[in-house]
Design an enzyme around this catalytic site. Structure first.
Site, PDB file in Angstrom:
ATOM      1  CE  LYS A  91       0.093  -5.005 -12.544  1.00 12.35           C
ATOM      2  NZ  LYS A  91      -0.543  -3.673 -12.720  1.00 12.35           N
ATOM      3  CD  GLU A 113      -1.828 -12.894 -12.327  1.00  8.60           C
ATOM      4  OE1 GLU A 113      -1.117 -13.892 -12.562  1.00  8.60           O
ATOM      5  OE2 GLU A 113      -1.396 -11.846 -11.829  1.00  8.60           O
ATOM      6  CB  SER A 372       1.735   2.429  -9.839  1.00 14.50           C
ATOM      7  OG  SER A 372       0.408   2.871 -10.045  1.00 14.50           O
TER       8      SER A 372
HETATM    9  C1  LIG Z   1      -1.578  -3.338 -11.772  1.00 14.14           C
HETATM   10  C2  LIG Z   1      -1.444  -1.937 -11.404  1.00 14.14           C
HETATM   11  C3  LIG Z   1      -1.639  -1.506 -10.084  1.00 14.14           C
HETATM   12  C4  LIG Z   1      -2.111  -2.414  -8.989  1.00 14.14           C
HETATM   13  O1  LIG Z   1      -1.302  -3.499  -8.712  1.00 14.14           O
HETATM   14  P1  LIG Z   1      -0.390  -3.563  -7.412  1.00 14.14           P
HETATM   15  O2  LIG Z   1       0.102  -4.947  -7.391  1.00 14.14           O
HETATM   16  O3  LIG Z   1      -1.251  -3.215  -6.253  1.00 14.14           O
HETATM   17  O4  LIG Z   1       0.687  -2.571  -7.601  1.00 14.14           O
HETATM   18  C5  LIG Z   1      -1.423  -0.186  -9.796  1.00 14.14           C
HETATM   19  N1  LIG Z   1      -1.061   0.692 -10.739  1.00 14.14           N
HETATM   20  C6  LIG Z   1      -0.875   0.318 -12.021  1.00 14.14           C
HETATM   21  C7  LIG Z   1      -0.476   1.342 -13.010  1.00 14.14           C
HETATM   22  C8  LIG Z   1      -1.060  -1.000 -12.391  1.00 14.14           C
HETATM   23  O5  LIG Z   1      -0.876  -1.353 -13.670  1.00 14.14           O
END
Ligand SMILES: *Cc1c(COP(=O)(O)O)cnc(C)c1O
Length: 388
Positions: A91, A113, A372
């Site tokens: 993010k 948010e 992610s």
């Molecule tokens: C917020 C988050 C997601 C989901 O958000 P996307 O916009 O779908 O990427 C996935 N993995 C992690 C570690 C997150 O913090």
């Protein structure tokens, strides 16, 4: 100077667009204009790349998960290490990009948010560094299950506003943030955390997250001398997945696989509808309202999904599958034990599907899994689930 009609902008097939009241639409038009002005500006690109390198810690590795591959059998599994970014997830890429734009637009106040707290932390971090006032809207339930992230945001100087309306979840926080923007757009920039919302957000968020696949494509070609069989990413709103897919979309032989929680199967069971100012596949209840969902991964708990994913699904370019919370919980432990990497519960959904798919494929096949985020934020929750 508007030369393109609003209806034709920001669409992916039938999805996307901008369905907001007139005053908010003006804010969106201005945002689009400024985004288009700066996105290819050499100075802007240089500054973005500077912070990605010096602050976020890019480029991050594409790690061969050798132990997991051996234990599992079948395709080779590589992990794109967004978990190693500063603040622990993908993010921050988007937060830096948008705040650089906000700075150029003269905003003094940033609102956002957050669901799991990760986007709030990323935004609060970027605001601390760029000296911006920061207000984070968070569902009340989410503030309770991610209390440490709330404290983290406060440490970073942000004001966290718990939203009690509705279910007290991510979608309620989005509603509240949009309300704030309508009131305060003169001095406020809404830093949206996923590839959702009215145009230009989905396009802008993809632009800033595309660095993930820009790197992974170069890295896999270096390591394997060929493109992967498939790229796998979890989908909440879809920002890490669209960033992980972006540079492969035109590579027709690369399978693109989005993994959503079985408890919030937006792509698998959703229908086209307008929520939060854009059209996407979404889960609706009998009254046509966004349906309550519950995933063990707070970041995946959203009843809609980005418009481009909705289009990638209906056009057949990408596949979307489901993984249960239980399967994700197992993958969380498997990756921790085999590779010494504790994944976020969100990312564990992608890992769980990769483990399944790898077994069905051959040793020559290569999977790129977008990790992610890291699981530190989830350890306490998993502790409680496993000791029950
Ligand atoms: C917020 C988050 C997601 C989901 O958000 P996307 O916009 O779908 O990427 C996935 N993995 C992690 C570690 C997150 O913090």
């Amino acid at each position: 100077m508007e030369t393109v009609s609003l209806e034709s902008k920001g669409y992916f097939g039938e999805f996307g667009g901008s369905f907001v009241p007139g005053d908010l639409q003006q804010v969106m038009n201005q945002l689009e204009e400024q985004f288009l002005r700066y996105k290819d500006d050499p100075e802007f690109i240089e500054e973005f790349n500077y912070y990605l390198k010096e602050y976020v810690g890019r480029e991050n590795p594409l790690t061969f998960a050798e132990n997991l591959t051996k234990q599992n059998g079948g395709a080779k599994i590589y992990l794109k290490r967004e978990d190693l970014n500063h603040t622990g997830a993908h993010k921050i890429n988007n937060a830096i990009g948008q705040i650089l734009l906000a700075k150029r637009m003269g905003a003094k106040r940033i609102i956002a948010e957050t669901g799991a707290g990760q986007h709030g932390v990323a935004t609060a971090t970027a605001c601390a560094m760029f000296g911006m006032e920061c207000i984070i809207y968070m569902g009340k339930l989410d503030t309770e299950r991610q209390a440490l992230n709330v404290f983290r945001m406060e440490l970073l100087g942000a004001k966290v506003v718990p939203v009690e309306k509705g279910q007290g979840r991510l979608k309620d926080a989005v509603d509240e943030a949009l309300g704030d923007l309508v009131q305060n757009y003169q001095n406020t920039f809404y830093l949206l955390g996923s590839a959702v919302g009215p145009h230009p957000y989905p396009t802008m968020v993809k632009h800033f997250q595309a660095i993930i696949s820009e790197e992974s494509k170069r890295q896999i070609l270096e390591k394997e001398g060929k493109l992967p069989t498939a790229v796998i990413a979890c989908t909440g709103g879809g920002s890490n997945a669209i960033g992980a897919f972006a540079h492969y979309i035109n590579e027709k032989d690369v399978r693109l696989i989005g993994v959503e929680p079985a408890e919030a199967p937006t792509m698998t069971e959703g229908v086209p509808a307008v929520i939060h100012g854009f059209k996407c596949l979404t889960l609706l209840d009998e009254l046509g309202e966004p349906k309550p969902t519950y995933s063990i991964a707070a970041g995946l708990d959203y009843p809609g999904v980005g418009p481009e994913h909705s289009h990638l699904k209906t056009s057949g370019r990408a596949e979307y599958v489901t993984i249960t919370g239980q399967e994700a919980l197992e993958a969380f432990q498997v990756l921790s034990k085999t590779e010494g990497i504790i994944p976020a519960l969100e990312s564990s959904h992608a890992v769980a599907y990769a483990i399944k798919l790898a077994k069905e494929l051959a040793a020559e096949d290569v999977l790129v899994v977008n990790l992610s985020g890291r699981g530190d934020k989830d350890v306490e929750q998993v502790f409680k689930m496993l000791k029950k």
